[in-house]
Design a protein around this motif. Structure first.
Motif, PDB file in Angstrom:
ATOM      1  N   SER A 195      -3.469  -2.754 -12.762  1.00 13.79           N
ATOM      2  CA  SER A 195      -2.829  -1.787 -13.768  1.00 13.79           C
ATOM      3  C   SER A 195      -2.679  -0.386 -12.881  1.00 13.79           C
ATOM      4  O   SER A 195      -3.397  -0.253 -11.770  1.00 13.79           O
ATOM      5  N   PHE A 196      -1.618   0.536 -13.313  1.00 14.24           N
ATOM      6  CA  PHE A 196      -1.693   1.662 -12.924  1.00 14.24           C
ATOM      7  C   PHE A 196      -1.917   2.693 -13.900  1.00 14.24           C
ATOM      8  O   PHE A 196      -1.560   2.677 -15.095  1.00 14.24           O
ATOM      9  N   THR A 197      -2.842   3.749 -13.822  1.00 11.96           N
ATOM     10  CA  THR A 197      -3.106   4.729 -14.553  1.00 11.96           C
ATOM     11  C   THR A 197      -2.626   6.165 -14.272  1.00 11.96           C
ATOM     12  O   THR A 197      -2.667   6.687 -13.129  1.00 11.96           O
ATOM     13  N   LYS A 198      -2.142   6.901 -15.296  1.00  8.91           N
ATOM     14  CA  LYS A 198      -1.594   8.246 -14.940  1.00  8.91           C
ATOM     15  C   LYS A 198      -2.565   9.173 -14.822  1.00  8.91           C
ATOM     16  O   LYS A 198      -3.422   9.445 -15.915  1.00  8.91           O
ATOM     17  N   LEU A 199      -2.935   9.919 -13.735  1.00  7.50           N
ATOM     18  CA  LEU A 199      -3.951  10.942 -13.714  1.00  7.50           C
ATOM     19  C   LEU A 199      -3.532  11.982 -12.861  1.00  7.50           C
ATOM     20  O   LEU A 199      -2.375  12.135 -12.288  1.00  7.50           O
ATOM     21  N   SER A 200      -4.416  12.957 -12.574  1.00  8.58           N
ATOM     22  CA  SER A 200      -4.228  14.287 -11.848  1.00  8.58           C
ATOM     23  C   SER A 200      -5.145  14.408 -10.772  1.00  8.58           C
ATOM     24  O   SER A 200      -6.183  14.067 -10.872  1.00  8.58           O
ATOM     25  N   VAL A 201      -4.668  14.960  -9.648  1.00 12.06           N
ATOM     26  CA  VAL A 201      -5.366  15.495  -8.650  1.00 12.06           C
ATOM     27  C   VAL A 201      -6.403  16.628  -8.747  1.00 12.06           C
ATOM     28  O   VAL A 201      -5.925  17.506  -9.124  1.00 12.06           O
ATOM     29  N   LYS A 202      -7.752  16.198  -8.922  1.00 19.52           N
ATOM     30  CA  LYS A 202      -8.850  17.277  -9.185  1.00 19.52           C
ATOM     31  C   LYS A 202      -9.107  18.137  -7.972  1.00 19.52           C
ATOM     32  O   LYS A 202      -9.482  19.222  -8.144  1.00 19.52           O
ATOM     33  N   TYR A 252      -3.692   2.841  -8.521  1.00 18.83           N
ATOM     34  CA  TYR A 252      -3.609   1.294  -8.856  1.00 18.83           C
ATOM     35  C   TYR A 252      -5.000   0.926  -8.881  1.00 18.83           C
ATOM     36  O   TYR A 252      -5.896   1.129  -8.138  1.00 18.83           O
ATOM     37  N   ASP A 253      -5.351  -0.006  -9.908  1.00 17.35           N
ATOM     38  CA  ASP A 253      -6.891  -0.914 -10.148  1.00 17.35           C
ATOM     39  C   ASP A 253      -6.468  -2.007  -9.963  1.00 17.35           C
ATOM     40  O   ASP A 253      -5.758  -2.835 -10.833  1.00 17.35           O
ATOM     41  N   GLY A 254      -6.869  -2.436  -8.671  1.00 20.54           N
ATOM     42  CA  GLY A 254      -7.121  -3.998  -8.405  1.00 20.54           C
ATOM     43  C   GLY A 254      -7.691  -4.904  -9.434  1.00 20.54           C
ATOM     44  O   GLY A 254      -7.296  -5.988  -9.570  1.00 20.54           O
ATOM     45  N   PRO A 299      -6.473   6.713  -0.999  1.00 19.09           N
ATOM     46  CA  PRO A 299      -4.907   7.056  -0.931  1.00 19.09           C
ATOM     47  C   PRO A 299      -3.933   6.043  -0.941  1.00 19.09           C
ATOM     48  O   PRO A 299      -3.089   6.305  -1.387  1.00 19.09           O
ATOM     49  N   SER A 300      -4.385   4.702  -0.146  1.00 18.60           N
ATOM     50  CA  SER A 300      -3.176   3.619  -0.246  1.00 18.60           C
ATOM     51  C   SER A 300      -3.167   3.221  -1.560  1.00 18.60           C
ATOM     52  O   SER A 300      -2.275   2.428  -1.868  1.00 18.60           O
ATOM     53  N   CYS A 301      -3.982   3.547  -2.741  1.00 17.84           N
ATOM     54  CA  CYS A 301      -3.825   3.041  -4.074  1.00 17.84           C
ATOM     55  C   CYS A 301      -3.365   4.046  -4.852  1.00 17.84           C
ATOM     56  O   CYS A 301      -3.402   3.970  -6.109  1.00 17.84           O
ATOM     57  N   VAL A 302      -2.870   4.941  -4.339  1.00 19.49           N
ATOM     58  CA  VAL A 302      -2.483   6.414  -5.134  1.00 19.49           C
ATOM     59  C   VAL A 302      -0.782   6.463  -4.628  1.00 19.49           C
ATOM     60  O   VAL A 302      -0.791   6.632  -3.645  1.00 19.49           O
ATOM     61  N   PRO A 330       0.744  -1.074  -0.015  1.00 22.98           N
ATOM     62  CA  PRO A 330       0.072  -0.034   0.119  1.00 22.98           C
ATOM     63  C   PRO A 330       0.957   1.462  -0.053  1.00 22.98           C
ATOM     64  O   PRO A 330       1.820   1.332   0.645  1.00 22.98           O
ATOM     65  N   SER A 331       0.381   2.296  -0.641  1.00 23.21           N
ATOM     66  CA  SER A 331       1.069   3.617  -0.741  1.00 23.21           C
ATOM     67  C   SER A 331       0.950   4.086   0.400  1.00 23.21           C
ATOM     68  O   SER A 331       0.349   4.151   1.273  1.00 23.21           O
ATOM     69  N   THR A 332       2.235   5.035   0.816  1.00 17.82           N
ATOM     70  CA  THR A 332       2.509   5.664   1.745  1.00 17.82           C
ATOM     71  C   THR A 332       2.569   7.123   1.475  1.00 17.82           C
ATOM     72  O   THR A 332       2.748   8.081   2.638  1.00 17.82           O
ATOM     73  N   ASP A 333       2.626   7.563   0.241  1.00 16.93           N
ATOM     74  CA  ASP A 333       2.571   8.823  -0.003  1.00 16.93           C
ATOM     75  C   ASP A 333       1.466   9.628   0.346  1.00 16.93           C
ATOM     76  O   ASP A 333       0.253   9.210   0.800  1.00 16.93           O
ATOM     77  N   GLY A 334       1.303  10.830   0.544  1.00 14.72           N
ATOM     78  CA  GLY A 334       0.353  11.799   1.284  1.00 14.72           C
ATOM     79  C   GLY A 334       0.483  12.917   0.896  1.00 14.72           C
ATOM     80  O   GLY A 334       1.424  13.468  -0.042  1.00 14.72           O
ATOM     81  N   ASN A 335      -0.359  14.169   1.515  1.00 13.02           N
ATOM     82  CA  ASN A 335       0.061  15.584   1.193  1.00 13.02           C
ATOM     83  C   ASN A 335      -0.371  15.661  -0.204  1.00 13.02           C
ATOM     84  O   ASN A 335       0.491  16.708  -0.770  1.00 13.02           O
TER      85      ASN A 335
END
Length: 449
Positions: free
Chosen positions: A370-377, A364-366, A400-403, A349-354
């Motif tokens: 797969s992983f998809t490149k997106l932007s925070v809206k 991440y799409d379980g 957030p654990s999947c980002v 799981p992702s630990t990235d934040g802020n």
């Protein structure tokens, strides 16, 4: 009764008899010809007055006498039956000295009234409006809300109005200017907004009878706390049910009692009950005895007294039930995410934040692994809130654990999906082709020479 005069027709004698009658000061107007439908199409006041029946002191009087004595009429009752009259633009001209006005209808259709005509009757002391059960406040409050009656603030002593659906809390704030009110009965919604609203009635020094039906209130000290579930991390639910402020109610110190009739989810908070007890104001609460009908015409059939402690106990039980359901839902979502991580060996799981608005991330799409490149809206409200991600025609809400801020190094290869987004997936090894079996030719047997 006048004696028949020689050479005078019966009709003329009848008119002379009417002329001797004292001026009418009280009149009740009701629908005339039941087959007349014209005024129901556009709620025309003039058409109704032309075809209505008029009564005074229990006896019917001709309509021409009503118009003749209009200036002397002080008490006016208008019953439009099952068809609403939507506006009264000339009412103050037809009856220039009316003091008490009652309008009522049993209409149950969706109606938007123009109440400004009542506000132009500056001589009114008492105004009672029993509007359609589905009166819609979908226009400006200055037209279809209590604000439309503001011109009467300096003279009105009795105001009863209902039922106003979809009305807003800010519309009721105008009531603080009605300083001469002795009786105030409001039946309708006071939906809270994004900003706190206070209904301050301390200036109504003559107020003795106060009643609210279907309206919700809290104490001024608790008004700063918006109605919001702090455990709800779903931005979709926050968009469907945005944070709102319940209207605060401040009452005059001399008021001995206030009545609340609850229906369709209306309530008052424990803080307001406690405040009323502290000030010695009796709080009478009623709940529906029975409901009849269905859908938008699900109506209350009588009220019964309710105990405040019982109401609060039921609210606590309902809140606990809701929190338990949300907890179970979160646990189920956690189990699904754990199963999704197991599909890709080595992924944690992702630990990235802020995350900030516009950050480029990889979701991440379980299900598709797969992983998809997106932007925070949208910047998340809390660290546990779902992230709203987008890319042109694609929009997702991801935990957030999947980002991730970068694609994990797990030997993935990139491509583009149907929406033009960059996608990283596992490399698929080419399956080995099955060798074609070589058929050995059987030797030919030639016949002997």
């Amino acid at each position: 009764m006048l004696e028949q005069l020689p050479g005078v027709t019966d009709k003329a004698m009848e008119e002379l008899g009417d002329a001797e009658q004292p001026p009418v000061t009280s009149v009740q107007l009701s629908p005339g010809d039941p087959d007349f439908e014209d005024f129901s199409c556009d709620g025309d006041q003039a058409a109704f007055l032309t075809h209505c029946h008029a009564l005074t002191a229990g006896r019917e009087i001709p309509k021409h006498q009503v118009l003749q004595d209009a200036a002397s009429i002080l008490d006016l009752e208008i019953d439009s039956g099952d068809r609403s009259i939507y506006s009264y633009p000339e009412l103050h001209q037809k009856f220039p000295n009316v003091r008490q006005l009652l309008y009522k209808t049993v209409d149950c259709r969706r109606v938007i009234y123009d109440l400004r005509g009542f506000g132009m009757c500056r001589t009114l002391k008492s105004l009672k409006l029993q509007l359609s059960f589905q009166t819609m406040c979908e226009d400006e409050p200055s037209k279809c809300g209590v604000t439309a009656l503001e011109p009467l603030a300096g003279t009105l002593e009795v105001l009863e109005i209902g039922r106003l659906r979809f009305n807003v809390a800010s519309d009721l704030e105008v009531l603080k200017r009605f300083h001469k009110l002795r009786v105030l009965k409001y039946h309708g919604v006071n939906e809270g907004g994004r900003e706190p609203s206070v209904l301050d009635l301390r200036g109504l020094s003559s107020l003795q009878d106060l009643e609210f039906t279907e309206a919700s209130f809290t104490a001024e000290t608790a008004a700063a706390d918006a109605e919001d579930d702090s455990e709800d991390d779903n931005p979709i639910m926050r968009m469907l049910h945005p944070k709102t402020f319940m209207q605060a109610l401040v009452l005059p110190d001399h008021l001995p009692c206030v009545t609340f009739r609850h229906q369709y989810g209306s309530r008052i908070t424990p803080e307001l009950r406690q405040l009323l007890r502290t000030h010695g104001c009796e709080c009478k609460e009623y709940v529906p005895k029975e409901m009849v009908g269905s859908g938008t015409l699900n109506m209350v059939d009588g009220y019964q007294p309710a105990d405040s402690e019982q109401i609060e106990a039921e609210e606590r039980a309902e809140k606990a039930k809701s929190q338990a359901a949300k907890k179970e839902l979160r646990l189920a979502q956690q189990r699904r995410r754990a199963e999704a991580f197991e599909k890709l060996p080595g992924l944690t799981p992702s630990t990235d934040g802020n995350f900030e608005l516009g950050d480029v991330v990889f979701a991440y799409d379980g299900q598709d692994v797969s992983f998809t490149k997106l932007s925070v809206k949208e910047k998340p409200v809390r660290s546990t809130s779902l992230l709203h991600l987008y890319h042109e025609n694609t929009s997702r809400f991801v935990h957030p654990s999947c980002v991730y801020r970068k694609v994990p190094e797990l030997g993935l290869c990139s491509s583009k999906d149907a929406n033009g987004c960059e996608v990283w997936k596992q490399k698929r090894s080419k399956p080995l082709r099955a060798r074609r079996a070589v058929k050995l030719k059987r030797p030919r047997h030639y016949p002997p020479l």
